[in-house]
Every structure is written in C-alpha cells, then in structure tokens.
Design an enzyme around this catalytic site. Structure first.
Site: not given
Ligand code: FES
Ligand code: FES
Lengths: 783, 157
Positions: A367-368, A219, A737
């Site tokens: 996912r945050c 990522q 998110e």
C-alpha cells in the site's frame, strides 16, 4: 434506489460496483468454477535452508483422486524450474537443489478436490539436509556466512546490490559545519499486505485451440500476460489473463508467484482446468512481504533548526530471491530517494545495501509507492529526534524547513520535480482540526494526573503515478497506461482500461471522469478492465498510479472523442467546427445558445448522419505517458494514550489532512484514506512478521499476524486542501497510499512523545503492549 | 454421510465426507459463493453465515453439524426483490471497497441489530470486531450499521 441519476466528476456518487457485492454476487477467483476443473495444493518446505537430497512422490501419486504431482525436476525438464522476478533476479518455481526459506514451494499436487490434494501432501516424502540459516540481515555479509544463492554462478556472498544516490561530499560538508547533528538507528519491520482474499488462479488450457486462459488475482494483468509469454514460450495472443473481482491487493498481487505458474503447467499437462488458491498461511509465509529495512537517519542542522543536510543508510533484506517490486533496475530502493520529502534540504545522500536471507522473497510496496513508506518514516522519525535535541516544537521545526508554496514547482536536491503543493496550508489545517493549543493543555493536564499521553506529527510528500515511461518500467515495459472509449448510438459508453481495481472503485470513478468530459451521466458509462483480450495494454494498478496515469488517459481519450464529436455537431447544426464551443454539457454554436447538440445527439449522428470525409463511429484510444510523477502530500497528527500498567497504546485521535489534488469522487477518496490509515496504524502498533533463529515463521496465521480490528481503529478526522497537480489533465494526484506512508511515523512519534518525559527517544515498531511495557519498566515508570 | 438442511429457505441434501467444513459445503457443493473465506483459523469472519439465526464462522463448523438446521447466507438474507436495510446501508455509507468481507459483515451485523436495534457506536464496534476488513478502516462499516438501524424499512430494487 437512487433517485438522482446524473452524476459527474466531483460528485459523491454511490459506487456502481456495490450492487453485486452486497448481494454476494461478486466474482472472485475462487468463485470461478469450470467443467472438469481440478484442484491443487503446494507442498512447502518446513526448513528455512536445506539441501534436497530426494523427493519421493510415489505414495501420493497412488492416492485415489490424485492426477499429478509435479516437482522441480519435472519443471526443470521443461526449463521452467526457475522464473525471472520483477527485479531481474531468478526465483525457484519449485525447489530443485535447495530450499531457501520456510514455506518455499517444493511440489504441486493436482487432485479431484482440495481435501484430497491436502491428503496427498502428507504422502510426499522429502529428504532434506538442513543447512545453516540467516534470518538477521545484519549477519548476511559476515565472513563465513552460508551462501544462500549458490545457484548463481560465481556468487560468493549474500549481497544483492550496493547503491547510493545524492551528493556524498556536499552532505559530508554539511555535517562538518553543522552546529547540531543527530543520528537515529531504526528498523522498519517486515510486514505483509494480507488482503482478505489470498492469491490464486484458475488455469484453463484449451487443447483444441492452444489457448491458455488464466483467471488470476492480478493487479497487472497485461504485464503478467507478457511475462507469462516470455517465460512459458506460449505465444502472447494465445494467453488471456482475466483478473476478476479482487478482494484487496495492496501490492500483494503485483508479482508472479510459483502457484500461478504451477497451475498453468498442470493445466497444460492434464488438459483440464486447474485451480490454485493459497491458504492464509501460504499467503503470509510465501508471497511478498514488505519493508524489512534497517535504517540510520541523520540530520545536520543549525542551532535554530534549519536543516543543512540529511543522510540515510539502509540495509535492505530482500529474502531468498530478489522479488522486489521496483520501477526498473535503476531503482533498487524504489523511490526511497524521495526521503528529503516536503523539506527544503540543501544536501542529501543515501546509501543502501541489499542482501539475501532465508526468508520469503520480496519485498513489495505494501500500500505504498515503491519504498516511500520507509523513506518517510526515516525522515519523520529523525525530524522528531532533531526536535528533541534542539528542544524545539516539532511543528515549528517542520514548518521552518518546509518547501514554500512559492518554490513550486520545486526540484529536490535528489532530483524530483514536485507538481505543486502547499505544505504550510496542510499543516495549518491539521492543527486547526486538532485544536493544537487545547491539545497541548490537555497533555499538560494529563501529565499532571500521571496519565501518559502523546501527540505525534508527520508531514510528508508521497511520490506516485509512475511513469514517465523513460524513467520507469517493469521488465522493460514502459509505465504508461491506457483507456479506450466507445460511444454507442444512444449515447451510452463503454470505457476499457489498462489498470485493474482491487476495491478502489474504478467502475465509478472512471465513469465520472468520462461524464465530466462529455456531459453524459456517469451512470451511462460502463467501465471494463482486467481482461487482456478485451482491454488495451496497461501496466496495472499499484503505487497509486490508476488516477494519475490511467485517469489522465481517460480524460484525454474523452477529449479526443469530444473533438470528433465537435465536427459531427457542426455538421448537425450546419455550422463550421471552428464556430462550435463546448459548454461543459453540450456543443453550442458560438453566440447562439439556442443552437446546440448534446453528446447523446452527437453519438446518434455519429452512426446515422456522418459528415462527408468522416468515418462513422465515435471512439478512441489513448496511451498516456505522464510527463512526471505526482506528489500528493499530507499533514497528520496522532494522539495516543498509554496504559501505565499494560503498555497498551490507544490511538485516541487521528487527524489526517491530505492534498491529492482534484478529487473525482470525494466519498471514495475518503474511504481510501480510512483504509490507508488503518493499515498504517496497524503497522505501527501490531503488524509484524518475525522469525526465530532457525528461520521458523512466527506469524503465519491471523492468530499471530495481527491487523487492526474495529476495536482498535480510531474515528478518523479528515481534512483536505486542494492544490491541483500542475501536469495532470484533471489536476488529480492519486490517493490511498499517502495515509499508509504518513501514519506510522505519526503514531510512533506520538508514543515517543508520550514517553519522552521518561527519557525515551526512540522505539521500533510494532509498538505492541509488550514492547511499550518493557520501555515503561526500563525507564522506571511504575504500573 | 447424508445430510439435509434448510438453506435460505430451501431443503438441501447431499452426501458429504464427515470432515467437510460448512464453508466448503456452502461454496463448493451448493455453489453459493457469496460466502467467502480468508483465514481458516476463525479470525476473520469472511465466512460468516447464520445458523438458526445466529452468526457463525462457517470455516469452524462441520457441514454435518448443520444437519437438520437452518442456514442463511448472503444470497438468502434478502428477498430477491428487496434489499435489506443493512445491505442498503453498506452501499449508502460506502461501507465496502473490495467487497470481500462484506457478506460476512452483513450477516454479523444483521443478527446483531435484531438483538440490539438501537446500538451505540461502541456496541457496533464490539459486535463486528470478529470480522476483519482490510480496506475500509471500519469507519464506514460502522456508519452502514447505523444507517440500517435508522431505516427499518426494506429498500425495493
Ligand atoms: S475464514 Fe472463517 S473466520 Fe476466517
Ligand atoms: S471491503 Fe475489502 S476487506 Fe472489507
């Protein structure tokens, strides 16, 4: 085929990247095939905590087709047995002294094919001496607990950090003078991002040039290249990281894992490309988990519900190595200090202790944005406990305490400066979509009929888009991001970015930004990312930072290019640059609408008719350091019904109103919302990683690690409001998110609301049928 | 073992170990990498191919079991010039994000629509429930299948 082919900012443009995926032509790491490429497998520890007395690899080495078996001792000889983590700790690449969690990497086998590599694992003989295990973080600091990190000199306990923030005394005073106080213990369980594609790499060391090319599920390819250079000693320009199509990241592909390092070392040793791909159980057992926070939330309030102070206490389990993803060592709990959220809280204090345990290292932000999920869960759950205590409508309680629109830009008591927002408007819209009055009626009726129905709320603000560089960094590298834009003579553009999509649709969204700024169709802008040799340095995609940071860089580099274009246009039209104006579609001589030039025409002139004193070409690069983070926010309502007999929770409705600022491609934004909601609802209902007392991992496959399927997923009811970000050049905030952050408390609040007539005030996630069933029976509800 | 099967309309032969899984045969031997894998335990459906027209999870089928049969993968589901309505539906309805689950979803949903050309939403949800998607929350995948059901014609490219 698409007929309308001039898309720009704000359009629901179909995705440019889809063409290859629907034909099976995506190129993921496991699809990379190089000549004479070898395959690998990792031998993992069966024990959660054990001393390694001996490793015998001789039988494995004799197996036909095996090229190498690498152990920690081999790596130690090159100074590579340990590597730094993103949190500034160290992590064993391959274990030398001890194994510290079940699934830890012990040996790396390289063979002709993956079946042979697996066979070889069976032939490695490791002599383990099992040690006492810590799986419950609450026991990690007990007297006499085994010391997990005895590799660290002078380490005499399992503490990683002690941290606090806020005004302890002022908060204490608020609690002393409050008419009402509530306190709720809660556990945010360990879960896993589990993207459909596991992590992997193909390391390709070219002996003749000395260049190491790593095809890798990354990522953050640029940051990873720098870290690789620092760890391996290879010169940075001789390392190229190519992050091809990624099959979902969700935070899982932010850290550097031992498998990547081993593949690189093996390729260096053997001079051949080496592929490493995790199996699903490798992924669930060893790569970064998320959450695992024991928390206590406390609120002090007046009897009519005005919040006077909030306090939170955290016990954070980071596993065997502190591989927590955080934007700098000053944030050992990430952005947890956002926990006062969308409420105007006059006093707040948070204290946290981080500990080691015999579990996989982490944790990352699934996912945050850096622990915001935990912070918002704590706040929203405690708000409902307060509403219950006050016998007040949870909607009214929230509304009463919202930061008002007039207070923006608001600086929270924890020191965050919010970039605008209208929390009342968001809640109003959610209530409108839900039809709240009718819902309450329906609930009343359901209760009379003996059905167990609940309505849960969650109103919150996120904090995303890290930097600014002065506040946020990864291993010292400031968290800016970059964009490089080049227009070719025919007006077609290539945009190169420092971030990296894992499914978010960057090839479309970022092209739309350029289109909006330059008046050319998004179809004519090709977006490239993920290749460190061919894109500008950036910090990557996670914590919803692509649009806030790199999106801003893209807007600004487009404007830079437009500035140069203006001079060229003036030259073309024989006017002065001051007399030129940009209409949004073309340059025009002020007051003479018939004299204009499009960006296509200007592009051609940039290579064919350059004014004196100007360089040819039309391109630019921008490194954007945001002045502040962005604060997307949402108002969510969840409606559940619980089966009396089985305890099964069914999400009947889910209403989500989000303000992520200006939407670049509303279709993509909504898709991101759907996915985030599915993750959050899954976390609330089923996703969990647990261990038995010996540290055995109990959820190491998709048979036990349950995620939402199409059967449990509700139809999402989305709403939007738009208050542009006050500092982002496009007014955008970031998305994807917020829904993972905001939805778990809405689900839990709905379930607790459903069970509240029976005296239930709190239940910990995941709300599995077994857990809810037990709560029903314990509280005297018959099937 | 020598095996031979019809893959996407072509006869493919190879010597394989008896233990070789169909998913690895397709990906590694035939280099048709549009078929993915994600779980190894038959839970996710990323590896779905059609075996004699029926969707199967190719991580749970031995390559030798497909000997003499017909296999269709994502690469063979369309003509090469004309996308199927299902492929186009995924694009039109934003039924994919990372794209990793997409080939399996398309193979499953295509076979489903052949038997049930006019399905209800509940039937679609059930039909794809063996295929996991971590990105989309399923909403747009269901719409994609509906789009395909409503557009029988192929879409030329
Ligand atoms: S890889 Fe075959 S079902 Fe998951
Ligand atoms: S689109 Fe990513 S898993 Fe489905």
């Amino acid at each position: 085929m698409e007929t309308d082919s001039r898309h720009t900012m704000g359009d629901r443009m179909l995705r440019k990247e889809d063409g290859r995926f629907i034909r099976g032509k995506g190129n993921y790491v496991d699809d990379v095939r190089l000549p004479s490429m070898l395959h690998s497998a990792i031998l993992r520890s069966p024990f959660a905590h054990a001393r390694i007395n001996n490793i015998d690899t001789s039988a494995a080495l004799e197996l036909e087709g095996v090229h190498a078996v690498i152990t920690g001792e081999d790596l130690a000889a090159q100074g590579l047995a340990w590597m730094p983590t993103l949190a500034g700790d160290t992590q064993a690449v391959l274990a030398t002294d001890k194994v510290r969690f079940q699934g830890q990497e012990v040996a790396f086998v390289v063979a002709d094919d993956k079946y042979v590599a697996q066979d070889a694992l069976e032939l490695i003989d490791v002599d383990y001496e099992p040690l006492e295990v810590i799986v419950d973080s609450r026991k990690a600091l007990e007297e006499g607990a085994p010391i997990i990190r005895d590799d660290k000199e002078g380490k005499e306990d399992n503490r990683i950090f002690s941290w606090d923030a806020g005004d302890k005394e002022a908060t204490q005073r608020a609690f002393e003078r409050a008419e009402v106080t509530v306190s709720q213990d809660m556990f945010y369980p360990r879960c896993h991002p589990a993207p459909m594609e596991t992590c992997g790499a193909v390391a390709d060391y070219d002996v003749s040039t000395g260049k190491m090319t790593l095809h890798m599920t990354s990522q953050a390819p640029h940051a990873h290249r720098t870290l690789f250079a620092m760890v391996s000693g290879l010169p940075e320009h001789q390392i190229r990281i190519i992050s091809p199509d990624i099959g979902g990241g969700f935070g899982n592909k932010v850290p550097i894992y031992p498998g990547y390092v081993c593949a690189a070392v093996a390729s260096l040793i053997l001079g051949q490309p080496v592929k490493w791909m995790e199996s699903r159980s490798d992924n669930l057992m060893s790569t970064s988990f998320a959450r695992d926070y024991h928390m206590t939330g406390e609120i002090a309030a007046t009897s009519d519900g005005e919040i006077l102070g909030v306090r939170s206490t955290i016990l954070a389990d980071h596993g065997a190595f502190d591989a927590h993803a955080q934007p700098g060592e000053q944030y050992p709990t990430g952005f947890f200090p956002i926990f006062t959220s969308c409420y105007d809280v006059p006093a707040a204090y948070a204290a946290a202790t981080g500990v080691y345990s015999n579990k996989a290292p982490g944790g990352i932000a699934y996912r945050c944005s850096f622990r915001v999920t935990e912070a918002i869960y704590l706040m929203e759950r405690t708000m409902d406990v307060l509403a219950d205590e006050l016998e007040m409508d949870p909607v009214e309680l929230r509304r009463k305490n919202f930061v008002k629109k007039e207070q923006m830009p608001y600086v929270s008591v924890m020191g965050w400066e919010y970039d605008g927002g209208d929390y009342d408007a968001g809640l109003d819209e959610a209530l409108r979509i839900a039809g709240y009055e009718e819902l309450l009626e329906e609930q009343k009726k359901a209760r009379e009929e003996g059905r167990i129905m609940g309505i849960g709320f969650s109103t919150f603000t996120e904090i995303v888009g890290a930097g600014p560089g002065k506040k946020c960094h990864i291993a010292g590298i400031e968290m800016f991001d970059s964009a490089e834009l080049r227009l070719h003579p025919t007006g077609k553009a290539i945009l190169k970015l420092g971030v990296k999509s894992q499914g978010q649709g960057h090839e479309t969204t970022f092209a739309q930004i350029v289109a909006g700024e330059l008046g050319i169709p998004a179809e004519n802008v090709e977006v490239r990312e993920g290749d460190t040799d061919n894109t500008p340095f950036g910090l990557g995609t996670y914590a919803s930072r692509s649009t806030p940071v790199c999106g801003a860089a893209t807007a600004i580099v487009s404007r830079k290019v437009r500035e140069k274009g203006k001079k060229i246009a003036a030259h073309m039209l024989e006017a002065s640059a001051e007399d030129m104006e940009w209409t949004g579609e073309r340059f025009q001589v002020k007051g003479s609408p018939d004299r204009g030039a499009t960006m296509e025409e200007v592009s051609f002139a940039a290579y064919t008719n350059v004014p004196d004193g100007e360089e040819a070409g039309l391109e630019g690069v921008t490194y954007y350091d945001p002045p502040e983070m962005t604060y997307p926010f949402g108002a969510y309502i969840c409606v559940v019904e619980i089966d009396r007999g089985t305890g099964q929770v069914e999400v009947k409705r889910f209403i989500a109103v989000d303000d992520c600022g200006v939407r670049i491609n509303p279709m993509i934004v909504e898709g991101q919302m759907h996915g985030g909601l599915a993750s959050g609802i899954g976390t609330a209902l089923m996703e969990v990683i647990e261990f038995d007392e010996e540290g055995n991992h109990l959820n190491s496959s998709f048979m036990d690690y349950l995620m939402l399927t199409s059967m449990e997923a509700p139809s999402y009811e989305l709403g939007e409001i738009v208050t542009p970000s006050t500092h982002h050049p496009l007014g955008a905030r970031g998305v994807a998110e917020s829904p993972t952050v905001g939805s778990p408390p809405a689900v839990v609040n709905a379930v607790v609301d459903a069970l509240s007539p029976y005296g239930v005030r709190h239940l910990d996630m995941p709300l599995t049928p077994a857990r809810v069933w037990a709560a029903l029976r314990e509280n005297g509800v018959d099937a | 073992m020598r095996i031979s099967m019809n893959v996407n309309g072509q006869t493919r032969e190879a010597d394989v170990e008896p233990r070789l899984l169909l998913v690895h045969f397709v990906r590694d031997v035939l280099e048709l990498t549009g078929t993915h894998w994600s779980c190894d335990t038959s839970n996710c459906g990323a590896c779905t191919v059609q075996l004699d027209g029926e969707p199967v999870k190719s991580c749970t089928v031995l390559a030798v079991r497909a000997n003499g049969h017909e296999v269709t993968t994502i690469e063979g589901i369309w003509s090469g010039t004309e996308l199927t309505p299902m492929q186009e539906g995924f694009r039109q309805e934003h039924g994919l994000q990372c794209g990793f689950c997409t080939p399996g979803m398309i193979l499953t949903a295509t076979a489903f629509l052949e038997n049930n050309p006019d399905p209800t939403e509940a039937e679609i949800r059930e039909a794809i429930s063996g295929n996991l998607c971590r990105c989309t929350g399923y909403e747009n995948i269901i719409k994609a299948v509906q789009w395909a059901a409503n557009s029988r014609e192929g879409v030329s490219v």
